[in-house]
Design a protein around this motif. Structure first.
Motif, mmCIF file in Angstrom:
data_model
loop_
_atom_site.group_PDB
_atom_site.id
_atom_site.type_symbol
_atom_site.label_atom_id
_atom_site.label_comp_id
_atom_site.label_asym_id
_atom_site.label_seq_id
_atom_site.Cartn_x
_atom_site.Cartn_y
_atom_site.Cartn_z
ATOM 1 N N GLU A 307 0.882 -1.171 0.000
ATOM 2 C CA GLU A 307 0.000 0.000 0.000
ATOM 3 C C GLU A 307 0.918 1.218 0.000
ATOM 4 O O GLU A 307 1.764 1.373 0.884
ATOM 5 C CB GLU A 307 -0.883 0.021 1.252
ATOM 6 N N ILE A 308 0.777 2.078 -1.023
ATOM 7 C CA ILE A 308 1.649 3.247 -1.118
ATOM 8 C C ILE A 308 0.809 4.515 -1.208
ATOM 9 O O ILE A 308 -0.357 4.481 -1.584
ATOM 10 C CB ILE A 308 2.595 3.164 -2.331
ATOM 11 N N THR A 309 1.434 5.618 -0.838
ATOM 12 C CA THR A 309 0.819 6.937 -0.984
ATOM 13 C C THR A 309 1.637 7.743 -1.979
ATOM 14 O O THR A 309 2.856 7.889 -1.812
ATOM 15 C CB THR A 309 0.763 7.687 0.349
ATOM 16 N N VAL A 319 4.931 3.827 2.384
ATOM 17 C CA VAL A 319 4.961 2.467 1.846
ATOM 18 C C VAL A 319 4.692 1.496 2.988
ATOM 19 O O VAL A 319 5.395 1.530 4.008
ATOM 20 C CB VAL A 319 6.316 2.127 1.198
ATOM 21 N N GLN A 320 3.706 0.634 2.831
ATOM 22 C CA GLN A 320 3.404 -0.388 3.819
ATOM 23 C C GLN A 320 3.163 -1.719 3.122
ATOM 24 O O GLN A 320 2.622 -1.752 2.005
ATOM 25 C CB GLN A 320 2.158 -0.018 4.633
ATOM 26 N N VAL A 321 3.567 -2.786 3.799
ATOM 27 C CA VAL A 321 3.338 -4.130 3.258
ATOM 28 C C VAL A 321 1.892 -4.517 3.482
ATOM 29 O O VAL A 321 1.337 -4.301 4.555
ATOM 30 C CB VAL A 321 4.277 -5.157 3.921
ATOM 31 N N ASP A 322 1.288 -5.077 2.435
ATOM 32 C CA ASP A 322 -0.092 -5.538 2.511
ATOM 33 C C ASP A 322 -0.086 -7.058 2.345
ATOM 34 O O ASP A 322 -0.016 -7.578 1.238
ATOM 35 C CB ASP A 322 -0.927 -4.884 1.412
ATOM 36 N N GLY A 323 -0.136 -7.784 3.454
ATOM 37 C CA GLY A 323 -0.093 -9.242 3.387
ATOM 38 C C GLY A 323 1.222 -9.775 3.932
ATOM 39 O O GLY A 323 2.136 -9.031 4.295
ATOM 40 N N LYS A 324 1.336 -11.094 3.965
ATOM 41 C CA LYS A 324 2.509 -11.755 4.519
ATOM 42 C C LYS A 324 3.363 -12.356 3.413
ATOM 43 O O LYS A 324 2.880 -13.151 2.614
ATOM 44 C CB LYS A 324 2.086 -12.855 5.498
ATOM 45 N N THR A 325 4.617 -11.957 3.371
ATOM 46 C CA THR A 325 5.586 -12.528 2.442
ATOM 47 C C THR A 325 6.944 -12.568 3.128
ATOM 48 O O THR A 325 7.106 -12.075 4.244
ATOM 49 C CB THR A 325 5.693 -11.705 1.139
ATOM 50 N N PRO A 353 -2.959 13.933 -3.649
ATOM 51 C CA PRO A 353 -2.380 12.673 -3.178
ATOM 52 C C PRO A 353 -3.416 11.562 -3.235
ATOM 53 O O PRO A 353 -4.622 11.806 -3.172
ATOM 54 C CB PRO A 353 -1.979 12.984 -1.736
ATOM 55 N N MET A 354 -2.918 10.325 -3.357
ATOM 56 C CA MET A 354 -3.836 9.185 -3.409
ATOM 57 C C MET A 354 -3.114 7.922 -2.961
ATOM 58 O O MET A 354 -1.915 7.762 -3.199
ATOM 59 C CB MET A 354 -4.380 8.992 -4.829
ATOM 60 N N ASN A 355 -3.844 7.042 -2.311
ATOM 61 C CA ASN A 355 -3.317 5.745 -1.908
ATOM 62 C C ASN A 355 -3.548 4.716 -3.015
ATOM 63 O O ASN A 355 -4.600 4.729 -3.667
ATOM 64 C CB ASN A 355 -3.981 5.263 -0.620
ATOM 65 N N LEU A 356 -2.574 3.837 -3.200
ATOM 66 C CA LEU A 356 -2.663 2.787 -4.208
ATOM 67 C C LEU A 356 -2.241 1.464 -3.608
ATOM 68 O O LEU A 356 -1.388 1.419 -2.707
ATOM 69 C CB LEU A 356 -1.738 3.078 -5.394
ATOM 70 N N ARG A 357 -2.821 0.383 -4.108
ATOM 71 C CA ARG A 357 -2.363 -0.972 -3.785
ATOM 72 C C ARG A 357 -1.670 -1.520 -5.024
ATOM 73 O O ARG A 357 -2.273 -1.604 -6.098
ATOM 74 C CB ARG A 357 -3.522 -1.876 -3.388
ATOM 75 N N ILE A 358 -0.398 -1.861 -4.910
ATOM 76 C CA ILE A 358 0.376 -2.327 -6.062
ATOM 77 C C ILE A 358 1.072 -3.637 -5.708
ATOM 78 O O ILE A 358 1.219 -3.996 -4.536
ATOM 79 C CB ILE A 358 1.432 -1.291 -6.501
ATOM 80 N N ALA A 359 1.494 -4.339 -6.734
ATOM 81 C CA ALA A 359 2.259 -5.581 -6.558
ATOM 82 C C ALA A 359 3.646 -5.395 -7.166
ATOM 83 O O ALA A 359 3.786 -4.824 -8.250
ATOM 84 C CB ALA A 359 1.555 -6.749 -7.228
ATOM 85 N N VAL A 360 4.650 -5.867 -6.463
ATOM 86 C CA VAL A 360 6.021 -5.880 -6.978
ATOM 87 C C VAL A 360 6.392 -7.343 -7.207
ATOM 88 O O VAL A 360 6.339 -8.158 -6.273
ATOM 89 C CB VAL A 360 7.009 -5.229 -5.992
#
Length: 373
Positions: A307-309, A319-325, A353-360
């Motif tokens: 989860e990023i802003t 930047v925050q982790v969303d889920g367990k890895t 500004p806006m929050n987004l959920r992204i995958a790396v």
């Protein structure tokens, strides 16, 4: 007397082509293609009208990739009477590979006449007919093959290509719609259907096709889907263009994407923003790949959700982790994303500004052996 006969017997054996032929068969069974070829050639040198030697020489040289010699050998075997369906079919294959499509078609026709149930020779006929642009002749054969194996989605795709070859886009669309309806359409079929729908002005249905293709295979569908999104933008259908751009954004998080593709997607999104800047989401302009070090390579592939802003200047703030890895991959992903730059979100024509959920994504790393280094 025996001593006197021995040299004569040895001479007869040396002149006997069946000795070389038998040795060639042994070499062939042991996968020694070079020795088998030499022995078949020796048998033929002793008896030029030896059909089985010519036939087997064709098989060996075909395995070796010597198409011209294989074609010559199969043709000679057929002339000498070794002319079953397989001989004609393999001769057709060599002719097709050599670009002699009419000759290939004739051979496949003879093979099919001798063995009407063999689908390989019918597929060869189709390839030859397509190469000769005889699409109308190909369609009835395709119908037979589709009826024989209705679950094989490749054959309806060939039929659609046949309709396209004749310039009948409606016929092609009908075939591809059938695949899409039954859920058996491949990514290639879906992108082709999307292109036909675009040309027909059915933009929403086209976007649906491209989205499904991206879901099935992001890597192979990105380029054609990006072209479609650009086309929609130039046509002024910004709603459909944004919808497909959103699918592209999601797809690129699920696969390894090169910087050129990212740049093209960014340009397209910027074009949408210039035409209609009122409300848009952030989209990345530059992305650095996360670092993969040490034994992390042995644990790929991995995907980390964050989860990023993105602030009004397009910078990543939170930047925050969303889920367990795996923590190592989490840290690498977060470090990489902090250096990314975005085109900021727009609301009522102003950057916000806006929050987004992204995958790396960390793609699989090919392991090397000591000899490959």
């Amino acid at each position: 007397a025996d001593r006197q006969q021995a040299p004569e017997m040895a001479a007869r054996a040396q002149a006997d082509p069946t000795v070389d032929f038998t040795m060639a068969n042994i070499y062939f069974q042991n996968e020694d293609l070079h020795a088998a070829r030499k022995a078949y050639e020796a048998a033929i040198a002793k008896q030029s009208d030896f059909p089985r030697a010519w036939r087997n020489l064709g098989t060996v040289t075909l395995r070796q990739g010597d198409l011209a010699e294989a074609a010559r050998a199969f043709e000679r075997a057929i002339d000498l009477g070794d002319s079953d369906a397989t001989a004609h079919g393999l001769y057709g294959y060599t002719q097709s590979a050599l670009g002699q499509h009419q000759s290939a078609l004739n051979a496949y026709l003879r093979a099919t006449a001798l063995d009407p149930e063999a689908s390989d020779w019918k597929m060869g006929m189709l390839q030859s007919l397509f190469a000769l642009q005889r699409y109308q002749d190909a369609l009835p054969i395709l119908d037979q093959l589709i009826d024989a194996e209705p679950k094989d989605a490749r054959r309806p795709l060939l039929k659609a290509n046949g309709w396209l070859g004749m310039g009948d886009h409606d016929g092609a669309a009908t075939v591809l719609e059938g695949l899409a309806t039954t859920g058996t359409a491949s990514p290639e079929a879906l992108t082709q259907l999307g292109a036909l729908r675009l040309n027909a002005g059915a933009h929403d249905k086209a976007v649906e096709s491209y989205r499904r293709a991206l879901e099935l295979s992001p890597a192979t569908s990105l380029s054609t889907s990006l072209d479609a999104a650009r086309f929609l933008t130039t046509q002024g259908d910004l709603r459909a263009a944004r919808s497909l751009a959103g699918a592209l954004d999601q797809a690129r998080t699920l696969t390894s994407t090169n910087q050129t593709t990212l740049d093209e997607l960014a340009k397209m999104r910027q074009q949408i923003a210039r035409i209609d800047p009122e409300n848009t989401k952030p989209f990345s302009l530059y992305r650095t790949a996360p670092a993969v070090t040490g034994d992390m390579r042995d644990r790929t592939p991995v995907r980390v959700w964050l989860e990023i802003t993105v602030n009004a200047r397009g910078e990543v703030e939170g930047v925050q982790v969303d889920g367990k890895t795996d923590p190592e991959f989490q840290a690498a992903a977060m470090n990489a994303v902090r250096s990314w730059t975005f085109s900021p979100a727009m609301q009522d024509g102003l950057p916000v500004p806006m929050n987004l959920r992204i995958a790396v994504t960390f793609p699989a790393v090919t392991k090397t052996t000591p000899n490959e280094r």
